[in-house]
Enzyme design. Structure first.
Site, PDB file in Angstrom:
ATOM      1  N   GLU A  99       6.701  -6.157   0.322  1.00 39.89           N
ATOM      2  CA  GLU A  99       5.876  -5.555  -0.661  1.00 39.89           C
ATOM      3  C   GLU A  99       4.779  -4.829  -0.061  1.00 39.89           C
ATOM      4  O   GLU A  99       4.316  -3.623  -0.498  1.00 39.89           O
ATOM      5  CB  GLU A  99       5.691  -6.297  -2.097  1.00 39.89           C
ATOM      6  N   HIS A 106       2.743   4.187   0.808  1.00 40.45           N
ATOM      7  CA  HIS A 106       2.229   5.213  -0.253  1.00 40.45           C
ATOM      8  C   HIS A 106       0.640   5.713   0.323  1.00 40.45           C
ATOM      9  O   HIS A 106       0.270   6.689   0.346  1.00 40.45           O
ATOM     10  CB  HIS A 106       1.781   4.324  -1.442  1.00 40.45           C
TER      11      HIS A 106
END
Length: 228
Positions: A99, A106
């Site tokens: 995760e 990003h």
């Protein structure tokens, strides 16, 4: 809907079931194996985030069930399911690192993230209306345009799922590299983390196969209607 449609649905269901079974069995196995580092999933996530300068990304305990972990770029949070947040297991370390891998994607402008984001809204709309368009379009040859629209929407869903594959595989590759180099898992634990993330990735592959079979069926049906 003819026999070929139900065969495609059956194949899709079997593939999806096998992929989900594999990931759940792998998770059940490796959540019971404690890492020698003793870091919980939350600590693993925080460490990797800080090491990559992502101090503004929070790690929170989610309220969902098993493997409900996710990264939300709009809120800048890594949400870990309760087991993965609190436990120092091989599975928790692997999932937490995965995760965080998305957070790093990003932050670094990973190219497939932008492409997936571009397809996200059209995919949401397509997921809601594609089957409706297909079903109504099947009722009459006069509504072929609506049937074609349904095919286009399924193609959008497939494109989104295909773009998701490199995003997920890259996040896992980042995770495995980090947890190995940082000593979060040792050499005896690394294989378990790798198996866990590979199993999770296969669920995305299964989704692509299922949508592809669905699309091919309707394209062939469209061709047969033209011949008739």
């Amino acid at each position: 809907m003819n026999l070929y449609y139900w065969i495609a649905i059956g194949i899709t269901a079997v593939i999806s079931m096998l992929a989900n079974s594999f990931v759940m069995r792998s998770y059940a196995q490796y959540k019971e194996i404690r890492t020698r580092s003793g870091l919980t999933g939350a600590q693993v996530a925080r460490k990797i985030l800080d090491d990559n300068g992502l101090h503004d990304v929070a790690v929170v305990r989610g309220s969902g069930g098993t493997l409900s972990d996710f990264y939300d770029p709009s809120k800048k949070i890594v949400s870990l399911s309760p087991d993965n947040y609190a436990n120092a297991s091989v599975a928790a370390s692997a999932v937490a690192a995965h995760e965080v891998g998305h957070a790093i994607q990003h932050a670094t402008g990973y190219k497939f993230i932008a492409l997936r984001n571009m397809l996200l809204k059209p995919t949401i709309i397509a997921s809601q209306f594609s089957q409706i368009a297909i079903i109504i379009g099947l009722t009459s040859t006069a509504l072929t345009g609506l049937f074609d629209l349904g095919i286009i929407m399924i193609s959008i869903i497939l494109a989104f799922q295909v773009v998701t594959l490199p995003v997920e595989f890259n996040a896992s590759a980042r995770a495995l590299k980090i947890i190995k180099s940082d000593g979060i898992v040792d050499s005896s634990e690394y294989g378990g983390a790798q198996k866990m993330l590979t199993a999770a990735a296969l669920t995305y592959v299964a989704a692509v196969i299922g949508t592809l079979l669905n699309l091919l069926y309707f394209v062939m049906l469209r061709g047969s209607r033209n011949r008739d």
